[in-house]
Design an enzyme around this catalytic site. Structure first.
Site, short mmCIF file in Angstrom:
data_model
loop_
_atom_site.label_atom_id
_atom_site.label_comp_id
_atom_site.label_asym_id
_atom_site.label_seq_id
_atom_site.Cartn_x
_atom_site.Cartn_y
_atom_site.Cartn_z
N SER A 263 116.53 -12.50 -62.56
CA SER A 263 115.08 -12.34 -62.58
C SER A 263 114.72 -10.94 -63.04
CB SER A 263 114.49 -12.59 -61.20
OG SER A 263 114.59 -13.95 -60.85
N HIS B 63 107.55 -11.41 -59.17
CA HIS B 63 108.14 -11.77 -57.88
C HIS B 63 109.18 -10.75 -57.44
CE1 HIS B 63 111.28 -13.99 -60.33
NE2 HIS B 63 112.05 -13.61 -59.33
N ASP C 11 104.97 -13.84 -65.12
CA ASP C 11 105.78 -13.26 -64.05
C ASP C 11 106.28 -11.87 -64.45
OD1 ASP C 11 107.29 -12.84 -61.81
OD2 ASP C 11 108.38 -14.73 -61.91
#
Length: 713
Positions: A645, A82, A219
């Site tokens: 992240s 992402h 991810d």
């Protein structure tokens, strides 16, 4: 008696045997945490973690909104899927949809441009400049005067640091103005997409599984940093060469087990651990509900306006993903506040602090808490107006026109006198934003979003409406004509406004340019009030935090600054948690769960190649000896937030064993209150990543490029 002085840096590292994994620590503070790191089983020397020029910290980088790390000497970078989504979307079309199908460059020549907004920052130096920012500030200054003086000093510090244009420097505040550090980062401007699995892996479970556990999401994505042939950052060019990263992380496929220690390094965005009870109640009862309702309405408008058009879906995929993520987090905060009364917990802590403060205060500081409460109240009231302003101006074309007009006005001033964000050093970022719009914009969708936003604005409480704004806004029936009267939707014509003087804007017949000029005075009035409020807060909050730190120290409790997008280190252990009575989750999920969730319908569509590999048990070196299969995601007690992240999750030796990408739903309130019993971060297990690369996408050249330590047979 207690006196208010700026405390020495070492005090921020005060830590007793609290035995909680709370804290997003500045690297230099880790010397104070040696006993804690030893307690959980870390063996990497602490002096390596405090020195940004040494491995592994020298391999940890930022992409400007996410964290990442070098994993080869040739500038190969691993981060979350992402986090690379904008680059994936930028290169996708309805015919070549890399979001759905994934992307793997066959060789370096096939790597795709990340776009002007895809940057990599390598932190090289951090220095305390608090004295230069704060010394001699007159107590009689107004809030705005104080704010502008501090910003002026920060600009000088940045200008000194950026004499070499290869670097981007910043001077963020810690504890809202108690300390300031100057941070120098090498800024790499040519970043390319190397490999991203299909979103059937990288976003498996989609928004349904977002913030949930059990989780089965791969991810991850790979980028590569490029520089000029001289080794220095350069604009994107076919002549550029891979950046020779000074250090890179060794990848360990040996795996982890429950209870193992982990270290996590990255760039967490914002936390609010030191907020007052009144601020929590404001967020819970007023601010968050209206924001969630607004995001839900905006998503519904986008869905209706893009329905049945694949090209529009691709253009707004990243926008929708971002809104959904913020919305679910905000909703999670509301649910968390309802589940556990954090405001009441803070009431008790605040009462204890104020009792201690009354006994230890200096005579001259009696009004501090009353002043603090008054300024917090003013801040909350102003933030309501600022939110309303954002709704009333919720158009990408209007945002572009406003940016361009403001740039024209600021360029009338000497560069050091311009507001931050509009100096010459910011011009490339402004151009990048204005250019990037073409990948995520459709005029008819923008018009529908703006019409709906104006309708929402009209229903907001009157106290939220900024003074003099309402008569200036376009009527809903006038929007079609407004969108027909503008050239802001054309990228080349939009960029052509850069460099024009303010009079060109004032005499323009372009509808959005005229609207931007008309709204400017209201915008500046709001900005000036924000400067006044922030200046007052930055005068009072450091005094308050000095007292809080001393109070915490008297209890032997940890003290660390709130996250502010600077490099931080946190630690913890692989650990399950009890989500509710009788329900224990984690710490691992595995590929069998991917198969179990597979329905063939979005968002649970697993690629056939993956399903076949699981069915045939082609697990190889990535099979966990306890699970008997390949692990996918795992939980740890590390203290993380947005911006973490893509953060490297390292084992006790500092080897890469996973990537942080999310938190559990029960953990969302950790931005405000860290509850060690339920706070868990969610990570991609490196073994799943390597397994997908080998068995599903056949990214053999990348597996060879990285240094991978496989388990002993």
């Amino acid at each position: 008696m207690f006196k208010y002085l700026v405390l020495p840096v070492a005090l921020f590292g005060v830590f007793a045997a609290a035995h909680a994994d709370e804290g997003q620590w500045q690297p230099h503070q880790l010397n104070q945490l040696k006993s804690e790191l030893k307690r959980i089983g870390m063996t990497i020397p602490v002096d390596k973690l405090t020195d940004l020029s040494k491995h592994p910290m020298s391999a940890i980088v930022s992409t400007g909104g996410c964290s990442a790390s070098f994993v080869s000497p040739d500038g190969l970078i691993v981060t979350n899927h992402h986090c690379g989504y904008a680059a994936i979307q930028r290169n996708s079309t309805a015919e070549h949809n890399y979001i759905v199908n994934g992307f793997l460059a066959k060789d370096r020549a096939a790597e795709l441009p990340g776009g002007p907004s895809m940057l990599v920052y390598v932190t090289e130096k951090v220095e305390n400049v608090s004295v230069r920012v704060l010394k001699g500030l007159a107590p009689a200054m107004s809030g705005r005067e104080r704010y502008e003086e501090v910003q002026s000093r920060i600009k000088v510090l940045i200008a000194e640091c950026e004499t070499d244009k290869a670097y981007r420097c910043s001077v963020p505040a810690f504890h809202r103005g108690l300390e300031y550090y100057r941070i120098r980062q090498l800024m790499i401007r040519d970043v390319r997409l190397v490999y991203a699995p299909s979103d059937k892996i990288g976003n498996y479970g989609g928004d349904v599984d977002n913030y949930e556990f059990p989780r089965h999401t791969g991810d991850f994505a790979f980028l590569r940093a490029y520089v000029g042939k001289d080794g220095r950052p350069a604009d994107p060019s076919a002549d550029n060469v891979p950046y020779k990263s000074k250090d890179f992380l060794v990848v360990s496929a040996e795996g982890l087990k429950n209870g193992d220690p982990i270290l996590l390094a990255g760039y967490p965005g914002r936390t609010s651990r030191y907020k007052l009870p009144a601020e929590i109640r404001f967020a819970r009862d007023a601010d968050f509900p209206v924001r969630v309702a607004g995001m839900q309405a905006d998503l519904a408008v986008i869905a209706a306006a893009t329905m049945g058009n694949p090209a529009y879906d691709v253009r707004y995929a990243s926008v929708v993903k971002g809104i959904n993520n913020v919305m679910k987090k905000t909703q999670g905060l509301m649910d968390g506040f309802a589940r556990k009364d954090i405001a009441a917990i803070k009431d008790v802590q605040d009462a204890e602090f104020r009792a201690w403060f009354r006994q230890n205060q200096a005579a001259a500081s009696k009004s501090l808490l009353a002043d603090l409460d008054a300024q917090i109240k003013a801040d909350m009231a102003l933030s309501e107006e600022e939110y309303a302003w954002s709704v009333a101006t919720h158009s990408d074309l209007l945002a572009s026109a406003r940016t361009l007009f403001r740039l024209a006005l600021e360029r009338q001033k000497p560069d050091p006198k311009r507001d931050a964000g509009y100096q010459e050093r910011d011009l490339s970022f402004i151009k990048a934003r204005l250019t990037r719009l073409e990948q995520s914009f459709v005029a008819s969708v923008d018009e529908a979003r703006y019409a709906a936003a104006l309708a929402r604005y009209s229903k907001l409480a009157a106290r939220m409406h900024p003074q003099a704004l309402d008569p200036l806004l376009p009527a809903p029936h006038a929007l079609p004509a407004l969108y027909k009267s503008t050239e802001m939707a054309d990228t080349a014509k939009r960029l052509a406004w850069i460099g024009k003087d303010a009079d060109a804007f004032r005499t323009s017949e372009d509808g959005f340019v005229k609207l931007a000029v008309k709204l400017h005075d209201v915008a500046i009035a709001l900005e000036n009030r924000r400067k006044e409020t922030n200046g007052n807060l930055e005068r009072i909050i450091p005094q308050y935090m000095t007292a809080v730190i001393a109070w915490k120290k008297s209890q032997g409790k940890p003290v660390y600054p709130d996250a502010n997008s600077t490099l931080r280190v946190t630690y913890g252990t692989v650990a399950p948690y009890s989500a509710r009575d009788g329900v224990v989750k984690g710490p691992f999920t595995n590929v069998d769960g991917v198969v179990e969730k597979h329905t063939g319908k979005d968002p649970f569509i697993a690629p056939k190649e993956l399903l076949d590999a699981v069915k045939e048990k082609r697990f190889g070196a990535f099979k966990d000896p306890v699970l008997g299969t390949v692990p996918v995601n795992f939980l740890s007690s590390a203290d993380t937030t947005g911006g973490n992240s893509g953060s490297a999750v390292m084992n006790k030796r500092g080897e890469l064993v996973g990537l942080n990408f999310d938190s559990t739903y029960e953990s969302i309130t950790k931005d405000w209150y860290f509850d060690s019993a339920i706070t868990r971060a969610i990570h991609v297990d490196i073994r799943y990543m390597l397994w997908v690369m080998k068995e599903v996408d056949h990214a053999d050249q990348l597996l060879k490029e990285m240094t991978v330590k496989y388990p002993r047979k």
